[in-house]
Design an enzyme around this catalytic site. Structure first.
Site, PDB file in Angstrom:
ATOM      1  N   CYS A 118       0.847  -1.191   0.000  1.00 58.06           N
ATOM      2  CA  CYS A 118       0.000   0.000   0.000  1.00 58.06           C
ATOM      3  C   CYS A 118       0.883   1.242   0.000  1.00 58.06           C
ATOM      4  CB  CYS A 118      -0.868   0.029   1.261  1.00 58.06           C
ATOM      5  SG  CYS A 118      -1.682  -1.540   1.580  1.00 58.06           S
ATOM      6  N   ARG A 172       1.071   1.746  -5.997  1.00 56.91           N
ATOM      7  CA  ARG A 172       1.238   0.753  -4.933  1.00 56.91           C
ATOM      8  C   ARG A 172      -0.069   0.050  -4.580  1.00 56.91           C
ATOM      9  NH1 ARG A 172       6.135   1.841  -2.422  1.00 56.91           N
ATOM     10  NH2 ARG A 172       5.555   0.709  -0.568  1.00 56.91           N
ATOM     11  N   TRP A 227      -3.800  -1.780  -1.088  1.00 56.48           N
ATOM     12  CA  TRP A 227      -3.705  -2.942  -1.942  1.00 56.48           C
ATOM     13  C   TRP A 227      -4.004  -4.110  -1.016  1.00 56.48           C
ATOM     14  CZ3 TRP A 227      -0.981  -7.395  -2.659  1.00 56.48           C
ATOM     15  CH2 TRP A 227      -1.122  -7.954  -3.928  1.00 56.48           C
ATOM     16  N   ASN A 239       1.391  -0.284   5.787  1.00 55.62           N
ATOM     17  CA  ASN A 239       1.765  -1.001   4.573  1.00 55.62           C
ATOM     18  C   ASN A 239       2.575  -2.204   5.022  1.00 55.62           C
ATOM     19  OD1 ASN A 239       2.833  -1.790   2.074  1.00 55.62           O
ATOM     20  ND2 ASN A 239       4.553  -0.371   2.305  1.00 55.62           N
ATOM     21  N   GLY A 240       2.178  -3.410   4.589  1.00 58.82           N
ATOM     22  CA  GLY A 240       2.950  -4.598   4.963  1.00 58.82           C
ATOM     23  C   GLY A 240       2.063  -5.661   5.568  1.00 58.82           C
ATOM     24  N   LYS A 269      25.004 -14.580 -10.342  1.00 64.70           N
ATOM     25  CA  LYS A 269      25.062 -13.194  -9.862  1.00 64.70           C
ATOM     26  C   LYS A 269      26.513 -12.713  -9.811  1.00 64.70           C
ATOM     27  CE  LYS A 269      21.967 -11.727 -10.139  1.00 64.70           C
ATOM     28  NZ  LYS A 269      20.905 -12.527 -10.655  1.00 64.70           N
ATOM     29  N   HIS A 328      32.804 -35.561  -8.513  1.00 58.26           N
ATOM     30  CA  HIS A 328      32.835 -36.099  -9.875  1.00 58.26           C
ATOM     31  C   HIS A 328      33.504 -35.145 -10.859  1.00 58.26           C
ATOM     32  CE1 HIS A 328      30.476 -39.450  -8.534  1.00 58.26           C
ATOM     33  NE2 HIS A 328      29.552 -38.631  -8.038  1.00 58.26           N
ATOM     34  N   LYS A 351      19.096  -5.879 -19.831  1.00 58.07           N
ATOM     35  CA  LYS A 351      18.029  -6.221 -18.885  1.00 58.07           C
ATOM     36  C   LYS A 351      16.988  -7.108 -19.553  1.00 58.07           C
ATOM     37  CE  LYS A 351      15.967  -5.859 -14.954  1.00 58.07           C
ATOM     38  NZ  LYS A 351      16.596  -6.734 -13.947  1.00 58.07           N
TER      39      LYS A 351
END
Ligand code: G6P
Length: 607
Positions: A2, A27, A74, A98-99, A483, A502, A602
């Site tokens: 949110c 959001r 949200w 939010n969360g 990465k 191996h 990207k």
């Protein structure tokens, strides 16, 4: 996920709150609401649906206060109704959140016993009641907010408004972002710099665990240990706040740190937290009770698929084959009866993945896309889609998109397990609860940063690095090596730990660091034997493990990266964090272009 905003201003707050919320609609926009103080009393206006609905409510019943908070929602816990819209309030406190509050059920029960009456089905409402409870015990607004925040498990960003306190606004963050905007005799809180950009160019980003106590002329920041702390003030002129790095040096670092938020957002998209079950979108005719599935992607997205292969086989009993898109499309693959196909892609535009999707469609397979960019080609062409809600990923090396892919695939695994009768309701609710712990555990895993930065200095001097992992952590080892290669240009190989003897064991000498992804799970003892083999040959072990694992490798590991103990189901998500940080800091020590490494792109839209 949110959007939140708070204003200690000198002009009516409601129109400004709405202006900020417009910038935060990305959001979420299931519902919206604002609260301001009028003669010291909390007054709220809320509306389901888009922000325009709230604007209509405010036009009919304006709010006059100059101190206020706002929220665009949200939905995670509870339907997107007006009653569930934020701010949530008692007569003393209003909050926006939010969360995810993981322990909201226990807190709600405790507070209800103490006489608190709840008006919504959200996890967030407990925050308002908890703070009120501490105020009732005689604590000051600041003390009450601190006491309450200490009791919240999960990942969150919150803003708190207090009745009778015109010059106080409190913000807290753990896992979810929060910024302070500094005006002239005014102060603001927002989910990001964009939210406060109409009012000021001076922005301070709160760190993990910070609590900010604002007045119109001051900001007091308390860090996670409760000590007063300084946070740098950034200046954003023009539209600079739109794409900003905050306190971070690179977008990649920022995106690594966004993961409590982005995994939480993706997971809650698929979870009904009250009923502890998975709720998936329309599958467009994809039959989850199929005999087999293929999972296709490139690069990091392919490795997310490889993790899902282990999950789907072990948890859902589904036979799965994973492949790299460029191989898959030319090898004339044969499909099991009734098979469905899954395509994993951040961009949704990767040419090989798209071609593989078209190939599957031509061969009559139903297609399911796990995609980050809405309306991308793969998104549009698939029969059904599982969005990953990582938000825009700017760093070329994928981080938050990877864990968002894992989040969506973990939810898919539970849904397939249910559809196939491989898990019962009890196991589903256990897995859902476990999945909901991910954002908090990722936030904990990020705490290893200082240690990882030191280890990375040594790694940056290596010519070759080996990564080992077993079972579901084998793909994490592969991703770790990828990465490192991508951004530090150090040659790295990921291997299944059992495969070491191996061949790759021939590479081991005192100059070859071996990074081992080894939580203390059912396979730990096996991996321990492989670590002994490395140690016996003078190899330098960097072991990523939890406290139990650390105790067992203390005498053979050169370095240990301590990772929080977690359920094996979500361990691949949690262990993604140290491997990302290790690659990041190695590249920083080497001085490479972290966000735009050489030769890479990207989104690869050529074959
Ligand atoms: C490129 C990127 C990788 C990414 C891969 C797949 O190689 O550099 O980071 O994992 O493409 O991209 P996609 O957008 O399909 O996930």
């Amino acid at each position: 996920m949110c959007g939140i905003i708070g204003i200690l201003g000198n002009a009516p707050a409601a129109p400004r709150l709405v202006e900020a919320l417009k910038r935060l609609e990305y959001r979420g926009y299931d519902s919206a609401g604002v609260a301001t103080l009028e003669n010291g009393q909390i007054k709220r206006r809320r509306a389901a649906g888009k922000l325009a609905n709230l604007e209509r409510v405010l036009a009919e019943e304006p709010l006059a206060g100059i101190t206020g908070i706002g929220h665009t929602r949200w939905a995670t816990h509870g339907a997107p109704t007006t009653g569930n819209a934020h701010p949530h309030a008692t007569d003393k406190v209003a909050i926006v959140h939010n969360g995810i509050i993981e322990n909201f059920r226990a807190l709600r029960e405790e507070l209800a016993k103490g006489g608190h009456k709840f008006a919504s089905e959200t996890d967030s409402e407990v925050i308002a009641h908890l703070i009120t409870d501490y105020l009732d015990k005689g604590q000051s607004p600041e003390q009450a907010a601190i006491s309450a925040v200490r009791r919240l498990d999960g990942a969150f960003g919150i803003a708190v408004l207090f009745a009778g306190h015109e010059d106080v606004l409190i913000g807290a963050r753990k896992g979810s972002p929060l910024a302070v905007g500094i005006g002239d005799g005014e102060m603001f809180l927002g989910s990001d710099a964009i939210a406060v950009s109409p009012f000021t160019t001076r922005v301070m980003f709160l760190d993990e665990g910070d609590i900010a106590v604002l007045s119109r002329t001051s900001v007091k920041v308390l860090d996670a240990s409760g000590k007063q702390a300084e946070r740098k003030v950034h200046i954003f002129a023009g539209g600079a706040a739109a794409v900003e790095k905050g306190n971070h040096r690179h977008f990649m670092q920022k995106e690594i740190y966004e993961q409590p938020e982005t995994t939480g957002r993706t997971i809650t998209r698929y979870v009904n937290a009250f009923e502890e079950r998975i709720e998936m979108p329309d599958f467009g005719g994809v039959d989850l009770n199929a005999e087999s599935a293929v999972i296709i992607g490139c690069g990091t997205a392919h490795y997310a698929g490889r993790v899902a292969e282990y999950w789907l086989e072990q948890i859902a009993g589904l036979s799965v084959e994973t492949d790299i898109a460029s191989e898959f499309r030319y090898r004339k693959p044969a499909f099991g009866k009734n098979a469905f196909s899954v395509f994993v892609s951040q961009s949704g535009e990767t040419a090989d993945t798209l071609a593989a999707l078209r190939y599957c469609k031509e061969n009559g397979l139903k297609t399911l896309a796990v995609v980050n960019v809405p309306e991308s080609t793969i998104w549009r062409e698939a029969d059904a889609r599982l969005p990953t809600l990582a938000g825009p990923e700017i760093g070329v090396a994928s981080t938050k998109a990877f864990t968002a892919q894992l989040s969506a695939l973990a939810a898919l695994t539970i849904a397939v397990g249910r559809a196939r009768g491989a898990i019962d309701a009890k196991e589903e609710s256990r897995l859902v609860r476990t999945l909901m712990e991910t954002p908090r555990l990722i936030a904990d895993a990020l705490n290893a940063e200082p240690e990882i930065e030191k280890i990375a200095l040594e790694l940056s001097k290596a010519r070759d690095v080996l990564y080992l992992g077993r079972g579901v952590h084998y793909p994490i080892a592969l991703e770790g090596a990828l990465k490192l290669k991508e951004i530090s240009y150090i040659h790295a190989e990921g291997y299944a730990a059992g495969e070491l003897k191996h061949g790759p064991i021939a590479l081991i000498d005192e100059h070859t660091p071996v990074v081992v992804v080894a939580p203390h799970d059912a396979l730990f003892e096996k991996t321990l034997s492989n670590m002994q083999e490395v140690n016996a040959r003078g190899g330098k072990l960097v072991v990523i493990t939890d406290a139990r694992g650390a105790a067992e490798v203390a005498d053979i590991a050169q370095h240990i990266i301590l990772t929080p103990a977690c359920d094996p189901f979500i361990a691949p998500l949690v262990y993604s964090i140290p491997i990302q940080l290790l690659a990041y800091f190695t590249a920083v020590h080497k001085g490479t272009d972290v966000d735009q490494p050489r030769n890479l792109a990207k989104s690869v839209t050529v074959e």
